[in-house]
Write an enzyme that holds these catalytic residues in place. Structure first.
Site, PDB file in Angstrom:
ATOM      1  CE1 TYR A  50     -85.183  37.554  67.560  1.00  0.00           C
ATOM      2  CE2 TYR A  50     -86.145  37.189  69.802  1.00  0.00           C
ATOM      3  CZ  TYR A  50     -86.048  37.994  68.805  1.00  0.00           C
ATOM      4  OH  TYR A  50     -86.603  39.170  68.542  1.00  0.00           O
ATOM      5  CE  LYS A  68     -83.395  40.449  68.227  1.00  0.00           C
ATOM      6  NZ  LYS A  68     -82.991  41.752  67.455  1.00  0.00           N
TER       7      LYS A  68
HETATM    8  P1  NAP Z   1     -90.824  41.977  61.301  1.00  0.00           P
HETATM    9  O1  NAP Z   1     -92.245  42.696  61.358  1.00  0.00           O
HETATM   10  O2  NAP Z   1     -90.842  40.568  60.986  1.00  0.00           O
HETATM   11  O3  NAP Z   1     -89.869  42.835  60.476  1.00  0.00           O
HETATM   12  C1  NAP Z   1     -88.518  42.636  60.434  1.00  0.00           C
HETATM   13  C2  NAP Z   1     -87.745  43.459  59.730  1.00  0.00           C
HETATM   14  O4  NAP Z   1     -86.239  43.275  59.513  1.00  0.00           O
HETATM   15  C3  NAP Z   1     -88.187  43.555  58.160  1.00  0.00           C
HETATM   16  O5  NAP Z   1     -88.416  44.983  57.979  1.00  0.00           O
HETATM   17  C4  NAP Z   1     -87.229  42.606  57.412  1.00  0.00           C
HETATM   18  O6  NAP Z   1     -87.140  43.399  56.153  1.00  0.00           O
HETATM   19  C5  NAP Z   1     -85.858  43.174  58.248  1.00  0.00           C
HETATM   20  N1  NAP Z   1     -84.732  42.064  57.988  1.00  0.00           N
HETATM   21  C6  NAP Z   1     -85.025  40.720  58.333  1.00  0.00           C
HETATM   22  N2  NAP Z   1     -83.810  40.229  57.837  1.00  0.00           N
HETATM   23  C7  NAP Z   1     -83.095  41.132  57.402  1.00  0.00           C
HETATM   24  C8  NAP Z   1     -81.833  41.415  56.885  1.00  0.00           C
HETATM   25  N3  NAP Z   1     -80.928  40.236  56.955  1.00  0.00           N
HETATM   26  N4  NAP Z   1     -81.135  42.508  56.483  1.00  0.00           N
HETATM   27  C9  NAP Z   1     -82.103  43.585  56.525  1.00  0.00           C
HETATM   28  N5  NAP Z   1     -83.165  43.656  57.065  1.00  0.00           N
HETATM   29  C10 NAP Z   1     -83.726  42.339  57.604  1.00  0.00           C
HETATM   30  O7  NAP Z   1     -90.244  42.166  62.902  1.00  0.00           O
HETATM   31  P2  NAP Z   1     -90.423  43.008  63.728  1.00  0.00           P
HETATM   32  O8  NAP Z   1     -91.145  42.556  65.031  1.00  0.00           O
HETATM   33  O9  NAP Z   1     -90.950  44.295  63.247  1.00  0.00           O
HETATM   34  O10 NAP Z   1     -88.870  43.105  64.490  1.00  0.00           O
HETATM   35  C11 NAP Z   1     -88.025  44.283  64.478  1.00  0.00           C
HETATM   36  C12 NAP Z   1     -87.026  43.959  65.527  1.00  0.00           C
HETATM   37  O11 NAP Z   1     -87.501  44.082  67.038  1.00  0.00           O
HETATM   38  C13 NAP Z   1     -86.257  42.785  65.511  1.00  0.00           C
HETATM   39  O12 NAP Z   1     -84.883  42.905  65.827  1.00  0.00           O
HETATM   40  C14 NAP Z   1     -86.754  41.813  66.601  1.00  0.00           C
HETATM   41  O13 NAP Z   1     -85.966  40.990  66.727  1.00  0.00           O
HETATM   42  C15 NAP Z   1     -87.179  42.563  67.492  1.00  0.00           C
HETATM   43  N6  NAP Z   1     -88.257  42.342  68.345  1.00  0.00           N
HETATM   44  C16 NAP Z   1     -89.555  42.011  68.165  1.00  0.00           C
HETATM   45  C17 NAP Z   1     -90.478  41.751  68.997  1.00  0.00           C
HETATM   46  C18 NAP Z   1     -91.970  41.288  68.677  1.00  0.00           C
HETATM   47  O14 NAP Z   1     -92.626  40.750  69.427  1.00  0.00           O
HETATM   48  N7  NAP Z   1     -92.233  41.529  67.356  1.00  0.00           N
HETATM   49  C19 NAP Z   1     -90.110  41.690  70.210  1.00  0.00           C
HETATM   50  C20 NAP Z   1     -88.809  41.830  70.633  1.00  0.00           C
HETATM   51  C21 NAP Z   1     -87.795  42.135  69.835  1.00  0.00           C
HETATM   52  P3  NAP Z   1     -87.382  42.376  54.739  1.00  0.00           P
HETATM   53  O15 NAP Z   1     -88.769  41.882  55.144  1.00  0.00           O
HETATM   54  O16 NAP Z   1     -87.149  43.307  53.758  1.00  0.00           O
HETATM   55  O17 NAP Z   1     -86.506  41.285  54.865  1.00  0.00           O
END
Ligand code: NAP
Length: 246
Positions: free
Chosen positions: A154, A158
């Site tokens: 990951y 990133k």
């Molecule tokens: P989340 O709640 O798990 O949501 C992830 C989203 O990505 C969901 O809408 C999911 O859609 C979609 N997704 C996953 N695989 C996909 C694919 N192959 N094609 C299209 N859509 C896909 O996670 P989040 O925390 O909101 O994360 C959003 C972004 O922020 C990510 O890039 C994550 O790495 C980044 N991020 C998150 C955090 C954190 O602490 N939460 C920190 C740093 C960065 P489906 O359910 O429809 O598959």
């Protein structure tokens, strides 16, 4: 509606992507909600945004599937007549000791988090080049900046997103297309479900602002970078992280 600006947000069915879709819609944008598996959530969000007076649609596409991504971009262009902003937010994470990561898991994490960004950027580019303007906002992570133990794949993906952002910003600057990156800290979404209560409270204690971030905190940064106020910003990484990484 063709008199509004249009944004494609990948992974907008849940979490940060959903909050970003809500914010753009509140600000009067046409919003294309991309999702991969969470169909009910994506359609419920579309319904919610429409009831609020917004214009939104959904499109199922795994961002690692180049053909589906190209079809999604075509659908958006035909429906709204343009694409002003692309938000590459879709992402997946998984905790594993480095020695336990299989080649298949490595490929899956890279395919969604990094190749997905490549696929979406290349697919929207002809529209933005024709418009002679556009903005791309890529969602990375603090782990792409400083590395996370037990998340080497990951973190590598990133960090790749940050490299892609900087290089693409240089290449597309002369075409008036800004490419920036948002690298969130610990944000309360489904992505944290893998963590225990104790792990979460340790992370909170290690954050100078003494709390976890909310999806809206990240959405606000993304929207700023998409706005005209950010017209002179490109190739940058903004990290809403409560001071976790300084
Ligand atoms: P989340 O709640 O798990 O949501 C992830 C989203 O990505 C969901 O809408 C999911 O859609 C979609 N997704 C996953 N695989 C996909 C694919 N192959 N094609 C299209 N859509 C896909 O996670 P989040 O925390 O909101 O994360 C959003 C972004 O922020 C990510 O890039 C994550 O790495 C980044 N991020 C998150 C955090 C954190 O602490 N939460 C920190 C740093 C960065 P489906 O359910 O429809 O598959």
């Amino acid at each position: 509606m063709r008199d509004r600006k249009t944004v494609i947000i990948t992974g907008a069915s849940r979490g940060i992507g959903k909050a970003t879709a809500e914010l753009f819609s509140e600000k009067g944008w046409n919003v294309l909600i991309n999702y991969s598996a969470s169909e009910n959530e994506a359609f419920a969000l579309r319904q919610h945004l429409r009831l609020q007076g917004g214009e939104a649609d959904v499109y199922q596409a795994d961002v690692s599937d180049r053909k589906k991504v190209e079809q999604m971009v075509k659908y958006c262009f035909n429906k709204y007549g343009t694409i002003d902003v692309l938000v590459n937010n879709a992402g997946v994470s998984k905790q594993s000791l480095f020695s336990d990561i299989t080649a298949r898991e490595w490929d899956e994490i890279l395919a969604v988090n990094l190749t997905g960004v490549f696929n979406c950027c290349q697919s929207v580019l002809p529209v933005m080049l024709k418009n002679k303007c556009g903005k791309i906002i890529n969602v990375s992570s603090i782990w792409g900046m400083v590395g996370a133990s037990c998340e080497v794949h990951y973190s590598a993906a990133k960090a790749g997103v940050i490299g892609l952002t900087k290089a693409l910003a240089k290449e597309l600057g002369p075409s008036n297309i800004q490419v920036n990156c948002v690298a969130p800290g610990i944000i309360e979404t489904d992505m944290l479900l893998e963590l225990t209560f104790d792990e979460l409270s340790d992370l909170k204690k290690a954050t100078p602002l003494m709390k976890l971030g909310q999806s809206r905190d990240v959405a606000n940064c993304i929207f700023f970078l998409a706005s005209e106020e950010a017209n002179f910003i490109t190739g940058q990484v903004i990290s809403p992280n409560g001071g976790f990484v300084i």
